[in-house]
Scaffold this active site. Sequence first.
Site, mmCIF file in Angstrom:
data_model
loop_
_atom_site.group_PDB
_atom_site.id
_atom_site.type_symbol
_atom_site.label_atom_id
_atom_site.label_comp_id
_atom_site.label_asym_id
_atom_site.label_seq_id
_atom_site.Cartn_x
_atom_site.Cartn_y
_atom_site.Cartn_z
ATOM 1 N N GLU A 199 6.221 -0.437 -5.713
ATOM 2 C CA GLU A 199 5.020 -0.630 -6.512
ATOM 3 C C GLU A 199 3.866 -0.583 -5.536
ATOM 4 O OE1 GLU A 199 1.773 -2.189 -7.835
ATOM 5 O OE2 GLU A 199 2.889 -4.060 -7.995
ATOM 6 N N SER A 226 0.826 -1.201 0.000
ATOM 7 C CA SER A 226 0.000 0.000 0.000
ATOM 8 C C SER A 226 0.861 1.252 0.000
ATOM 9 C CB SER A 226 -0.905 0.011 1.233
ATOM 10 O OG SER A 226 -0.133 0.223 2.412
#
Length: 476
Positions: A247, A226
Amino acid sequence: MYKNYGLFIDGQWMASSDKTQAEVVSPVSDQTMGAVPVATVADTEAALASAARGLREWRSTSGFARADALHKIADEMTRRAEEAKRMISLETGKPVAQAEREWTLAIDQFRWFAEEARRIYGRIIESRVPGGRFEVFREPVGIVGAFTAWNFPAALVARKVAPALAAGCSVVLRPSSQTPGVAMVMVDCMRVLPKGAVNLVVGPTATTYAPIMADKAVRKVSLTGSTRVGQQMIRDAADTVKKVSMELGGNAPLIVYDDADLELALNVSVPTKFANAGQVCVTPDRFFIHDSLHDQFVDGFVKRARSLKLGDGLDPSTQMGPLINAARFTEIEAIVADALKAGATLVAGGGRAPDLNSGHFFEPTVLTDVTDYMKVFDQENFGPIAAITRFTEEEEAVSRANASDMGLSAYAFTRSPGRARRTVSALKAGMVGINSFALAASEAPFGGTNHSGMGREGGTEGISDYLDTKLAQVVF
């Protein structure tokens, strides 16, 4: 199902030093499938020491020999594909066909980066000093800490471990505690490597993450997770000035222009949206549909969504599995309730799937009359919710699509090459699909911008974050 695995340190599987274990729960049945060792601080420190020893040997191994080793890993992964896809489906609940595609993608990563290992090039630069020249070298950055999420437990591990190994780095991998077995199967395929080149620990932040981040010998960390976790990792990495690649979350827009091939858009957007029960960072969440096609699109989308078969991922007829856990189910319920309270219209789904009372099965859900400031539109929902709104002008759609802090992926459907090029240029995202959602490939750079992260995984770019650049001035 985990009896042959555990923590992987210095080339062998072992129990945790204090014998503590954690249960792994099936998202399909909500029953315990087994238990895995939970690393202590001492275990993680042992893995880091192993990685330091492994680095000394692995970084001095030639690129050609590293390539051969990665191909052997890919060969072993291919041999164990049946075991792996079953483990993926059991731990995530995703349909076995999707699990098989994921394992194939993971194998592709090792094949691709095996070849990249042979092509870590330096260069020669003419020097102003008489008789001199500049030599530029690319060297492995060092020990890598790799942190992966549960939604793609094979592909995410491969995207980090394969380029790190290709570059000559050693790795300490910490997979999600919800899907540890998939990473264990993959690491078990890596026994061809020198001891310490790859290590695996499972456990909470205090005993795994904290020691890895504190160790100044760890020179790079890579995360799929997250945005909130990524922000904290960036702050923690600053203390020892580690390289980071992230990412992170997504909230992808999908624009369907008035000249789109409507059948194509429907036929590919429904299975993409509801793959892995919508628990995919690059899945379309915000649907911008041109006013002239809106009603047809909604009708076709709802019809296809309602036809999806939900169930156990091991059943070959299943098209959508469950959410990963009860907390995710509760969060999705709350997002839908919030949207309805704010004025959205529920046209499909919206709650627990009928006849599936065990596990965490949420119906494919479609909302219309959604506004840009509703939570379901403004934030990543990470679930099986398609939030649909209308637009009339191209500039309006792009502007609204860009009104997000996220910038991982974006999509559009149009028959116009000119409009396609304008849209690709205007959308603020690391990846843009035109008439396609196929963005994840070993040969292509994968990653986002803004709050969706930094760095790239895959492609020729994917190995760069695992290399340092060294300059030498050589004069004779």
